[in-house]
Structure formats: C-alpha cells, structure tokens
Design a protein around this motif. Structure first.
Motif, mmCIF file in Angstrom:
data_model
loop_
_atom_site.group_PDB
_atom_site.id
_atom_site.type_symbol
_atom_site.label_atom_id
_atom_site.label_comp_id
_atom_site.label_asym_id
_atom_site.label_seq_id
_atom_site.Cartn_x
_atom_site.Cartn_y
_atom_site.Cartn_z
ATOM 1 N N ALA A 32 -2.119 -2.301 -4.532
ATOM 2 C CA ALA A 32 -3.300 -1.575 -4.066
ATOM 3 C C ALA A 32 -3.723 -0.459 -5.024
ATOM 4 C CB ALA A 32 -3.045 -1.014 -2.673
ATOM 5 N N GLU A 33 -2.755 0.275 -5.580
ATOM 6 C CA GLU A 33 -3.119 1.356 -6.512
ATOM 7 C C GLU A 33 -3.798 0.782 -7.751
ATOM 8 O OE1 GLU A 33 -2.607 4.715 -6.176
ATOM 9 O OE2 GLU A 33 -1.376 4.698 -4.375
ATOM 10 N N ALA A 34 -3.221 -0.310 -8.265
ATOM 11 C CA ALA A 34 -3.800 -0.941 -9.452
ATOM 12 C C ALA A 34 -5.198 -1.464 -9.133
ATOM 13 C CB ALA A 34 -2.897 -2.085 -9.925
ATOM 14 N N PHE A 91 0.856 -1.184 0.000
ATOM 15 C CA PHE A 91 0.000 0.000 0.000
ATOM 16 C C PHE A 91 0.893 1.235 0.000
ATOM 17 C CE2 PHE A 91 -2.615 -3.399 1.607
ATOM 18 C CZ PHE A 91 -3.860 -3.136 1.059
ATOM 19 N N SER A 92 0.690 2.105 -0.988
ATOM 20 C CA SER A 92 1.572 3.259 -1.161
ATOM 21 C C SER A 92 1.326 4.313 -0.090
ATOM 22 C CB SER A 92 1.321 3.875 -2.536
ATOM 23 O OG SER A 92 0.043 4.488 -2.539
ATOM 24 N N GLU A 93 2.029 5.430 -0.234
ATOM 25 C CA GLU A 93 1.852 6.548 0.701
ATOM 26 C C GLU A 93 0.467 7.177 0.551
ATOM 27 O OE1 GLU A 93 3.685 6.624 -1.988
ATOM 28 O OE2 GLU A 93 3.044 8.395 -3.117
ATOM 29 N N ASN A 94 -0.289 6.745 -0.449
ATOM 30 C CA ASN A 94 -1.646 7.265 -0.622
ATOM 31 C C ASN A 94 -2.655 6.600 0.311
ATOM 32 O OD1 ASN A 94 -0.891 9.084 -2.588
ATOM 33 N ND2 ASN A 94 -1.236 7.641 -4.261
ATOM 34 N N PHE A 95 -2.148 5.742 1.177
ATOM 35 C CA PHE A 95 -3.024 5.050 2.120
ATOM 36 C C PHE A 95 -2.707 5.435 3.561
ATOM 37 C CE2 PHE A 95 -3.406 2.493 -1.586
ATOM 38 C CZ PHE A 95 -4.627 1.852 -1.509
HETATM 39 C C1 LIG Z 1 -0.656 8.476 -5.252
HETATM 40 O O1 LIG Z 1 -1.722 9.244 -5.785
HETATM 41 C C2 LIG Z 1 -1.324 10.200 -6.746
HETATM 42 C C3 LIG Z 1 -2.538 11.019 -7.108
HETATM 43 O O2 LIG Z 1 -3.629 10.210 -7.426
HETATM 44 C C4 LIG Z 1 -0.700 9.485 -7.938
HETATM 45 O O3 LIG Z 1 -0.287 10.412 -8.906
HETATM 46 C C5 LIG Z 1 0.457 8.648 -7.476
HETATM 47 O O4 LIG Z 1 0.978 7.909 -8.556
HETATM 48 C C6 LIG Z 1 0.034 7.717 -6.364
HETATM 49 N N1 LIG Z 1 1.194 7.021 -5.812
HETATM 50 C C7 LIG Z 1 1.493 5.777 -6.131
HETATM 51 C C8 LIG Z 1 2.674 5.190 -5.468
HETATM 52 O O5 LIG Z 1 0.839 5.126 -6.930
#
Ligand SMILES: *[C@@H]1O[C@H](CO)[C@@H](O)[C@H](O)[C@H]1NC(C)=O
Ligand SMILES: *[C@@H]1O[C@H](CO)[C@@H](O)[C@H](O)[C@H]1NC(C)=O
Length: 400
Positions: free
Chosen positions: A228-230, A158-162
């Motif tokens: 998780a992003e995918a 899970f990236s920093e977006n979580f």
């Molecule tokens: C986190 O979210 C941003 C904005 O949606 C995106 O550009 C970025 O690629 C995301 N980070 C990862 C690691 O996917």
C-alpha cells in the motif's frame, strides 16, 4: 441498525441498557457544559436555572460537579457584564457569520468544527494527548465473516499509516476480534448493504477529510503482490486522483484498461476491442477504472461522493462516470501496474439476495445491478441536459 463499534472495541459491552443510560447522562451534562461556556455573556445571565434542574443533573452524574461549572460561567458572565456596562453597550450583538457552513451562521467561527476524522480517542486524560498516530490514509473493506482470512491478509498489507474500516454486511463483528488489528479498526455493521450504500452513509467527505487517499475495496481481492505504501508513492508520482491496482490478467477481467501491464509503473490509456471506444480518451479506453478496488484522492472523493445516488446501491455505471470528477480525466485516472492484485470473484453479497419467482438469490441481485446502471445513466443524462438547457446551451450528444 448501525453500530459504530468504537465503544465496543474499547471493552465496553455493546447494547447494554445501563451503559446507554450513563452515556446519555454524560452527553446531557456535556451539552449543558457546552452551552454554559459557549455563550456565557449572551445567555447565561438571562437563563434562569431552577435549582431542581441543577440538582437533577448532579444526581445523574455524581462524578462531575455541574454546580462548579455553572458557578464558573456565572462569575465569568457577571464580570463581563460589568465591564461591558461600563462601556455602555448592554446590547450584545447577535452573531451571524455568512462564511460559516450553511446552517451554522449563528456560531462564532472559532467554535465551528466543520470536519472530523476516524481517530480513536480515550475516555480519560488530556484530549490533546489522545492520539498516538494520525493516519493519513483510509482503507475500507466491505466484508462478510467467511472472507476473514482474505481480509486478514489484505489488512496486513496496509501499514500503521492507514485507518482500517470494515463495513459488515452479515452482522458478524465480534468474531473479528481474533485479529489484533480488529480491536483498533472502525467497524460498521448493517445487514445486507452494499459497499456504496456504506460509503455514501459513513464516508461523507467532511468525515474523511483528514485522509489524503481513501481506498474503497471489495473483500475478494488477493493482495500478495501489493504494497500500500508503494502504491501511494506511485499514485502521487503520476498524479492519479482516481486509481486502482492492475488486475492479474487471467482472472476476473472485464476490461482491458484494468489489466496489469508487466513493464511499467502505471498506465492511463489502453486499446479495447474494435469499436468499443468512440474516443481514445474516453471509457473504457481511458479515464476509467472499475469500482472493485478504487482509490480516491481527498478531492476526487468529495466529488464522487456527491455523484453517488442514495438508492442505487450497487454503484453500477459509476465507473464510467468517475471522469466527471477530475480534469483532465485521461491524465488523472489510471491503473497502477507495479502494485497489482487478483480479483477472486466471490459473489458473496450476491448470495445475500432473495429467491424470487423461481430465481436464485444472485440472479435477482444481478438484475438489480443492471437496472441501476440504466437508471444511473438516465439520471445523469437528464441532469446534464437540464443544466445545459437552463444555461441556454445546446446539449452535446454524448453525456454518458
Ligand atoms: C508511514 O508514514 C511515514 C511518514 O510519511 C513514513 O516515514 C513511514 O515510512 C511510513 N510507514 C511505513 C510502514 O511505510
Ligand atoms: C474587565 O475589565 C478589567 C479592566 O479592564 C480586566 O482586567 C478584566 O479582565 C475584565 N474582565 C473580563 C471578564 O473581561
């Protein structure tokens, strides 16, 4: 007792009496300040502060000059009063805003904050500069320390977006600090409680309102083939409000629906064993995911949270009823095949049961799960029947 380890995480020792005193003193002063600035014109002029109270507050908190704040409020209130008396309207009308959240009608709408988030803030500096990131997704794991390697691997998917949130059922929290990510995670520790017990109490929809998607996951999931992003990209693309990753076929599989299909991104319907589905668009053939690795959209979670019963802590039967929260359910509930996991089936919380009548701890837990399932179905059917009856509608025969 629950410990929201936010203070603990920033290096302040937990369960420290001294800290607690200082903390409550600060809260006291903050409350005083808030009252002072929220209602200066209405109340300050009528309140009479004995000087002993003011010096008491100052003594307990030598750093913040309460007197200055109060003076400021007085001046402001007095000048307001002078202005308003010019226009001959000494009576200040009471605030009543029916569109405010229930119970908060007496507040001016501008001060009402009905929702919050789980973002960590600093104790110093400009509040507006506290947040370096504002994750849009939340993932929670309900964990015991023995599963730490598994969780460490999962969190790294899970990236920093979580925002990462751990619900600890074995009261071991400090040990997790060996992981760097743990220092920024939200830790909630309550002994021997289940995932749905935690979710009901700590993931109120107004608390997690900032998050587009909420992952409420078990601890025994192998996430090697998961990103998780995918996953979120696919969920958005296919309009899934409630979803789970596909399960690797040969392990821990109860239902055909959750089985990973190798040749597609997602699936929303499946075929079960003959006679299992009364309707191809109803569970367990469609409108169905399990509750081990569920992902909710914000709106779906708001509904599901309300359906979770306070006393039915295992959540059995919930999976069959998730469809009550999205419409049309057979299109908005589904399984993501191309981001998949393996359920390792570690009955860790089961072992936290109690040996009774010669039965092993896990047997008692299992029996309770089944009983809850029945109770949940009965409650749901009764509630729906009562609703239809009240509306003068003849209840449909199947409400399960
Ligand atoms: C986190 O979210 C941003 C904005 O949606 C995106 O550009 C970025 O690629 C995301 N980070 C990862 C690691 O996917
Ligand atoms: C009082 O009225 C004067 C003149 O209308 C205005 O300049 C001043 O800002 C007002 N004071 C307050 C506290 O509203």
């Amino acid at each position: 007792m629950s410990k929201l380890g936010i203070l603990g995480r920033s290096g302040v020792p937990r369960s420290n009496e001294g800290m607690r005193l200082i903390f409550s003193a600060v809260i006291g002063v903050m409350l005083g300040y808030l009252f002072g600035i929220s209602f200066p014109t209405v109340y300050i002029t009528k309140l009479h502060f004995p000087s002993s109270i003011i010096s008491y507050i100052e003594d307990r908190n030598s750093g913040i000059t309460t007197q200055t704040l109060l003076n400021h409020a007085w001046t402001f209130a007095n000048s307001k009063k002078r202005n308003s008396s010019e226009s001959n309207s000494d009576e200040i009308p009471k605030i009543y805003v029916p569109t405010n959240p229930k119970g908060a009608e007496s507040l001016a709408p501008g001060i009402v904050v009905p929702e919050t988030d789980l973002y960590l803030r600093r104790l110093w500096g400009e509040p507006s500069e506290d947040l370096t990131s504002q994750p849009r997704y939340l993932v929670t794991f309900t964990v015991g320390y023995p599963q730490k390697a598994n969780i460490d691997a999962a969190v790294k998917k899970f990236s920093e977006n979580f925002t990462i949130m751990l619900f600890h059922y074995d009261d071991r929290t400090t040990e997790w600090d060996e992981f760097e990510w743990s220092k920024k995670a939200i830790h909630v520790s309550v002994r021997k409680q289940t995932k749905w017990w935690f979710a009901k109490r700590f993931l109120h929809p107004d608390i997690v309102a900032r998050y587009d998607y909420i992952f409420i996951w078990d601890e025994d999931l192998d996430v090697q083939h998961f990103n998780a992003e995918a996953y979120i990209e696919l969920v958005r693309k296919h309009g899934l409000e409630i979803s789970q990753p596909g399960l690797e076929p040969d392990k821990g599989l109860t239902w055909q629906m959750t089985k990973r299909l190798g040749d597609q991104e997602v699936h929303k319907v499946t075929e079960e064993r003959p006679g299992w589905c009364t309707d191809p668009y109803l569970p367990p053939c469609a409108a169905f995911v399990e509750i081990m690795a569920t992902v909710f959209s914000r709106d779906a979670w708001r509904c599901v949270w309300h359906m979770i019963q306070n006393d039915l802590v295992h959540g059995w039967g919930l999976d069959f009823s998730l469809r009550k929260c999205v419409e049309p359910a057979h299109e908005k509930i589904g399984v993501v095949d191309s981001q998949w996991i393996v359920h390792q089936v570690v009955p860790s919380l089961g072992n936290q049961g109690m040996a009774e009548n010669g039965r092993a701890p896990w047997e008692g837990v299992r029996a309770r799960c089944r009983k809850e399932w029945g109770m949940f179905q009965t409650r749901l059917a009764d509630a729906e029947n009562a609703y239809y009856l009240q509306k003068g509608i003849i209840p449909p025969n199947s409400t399960a």
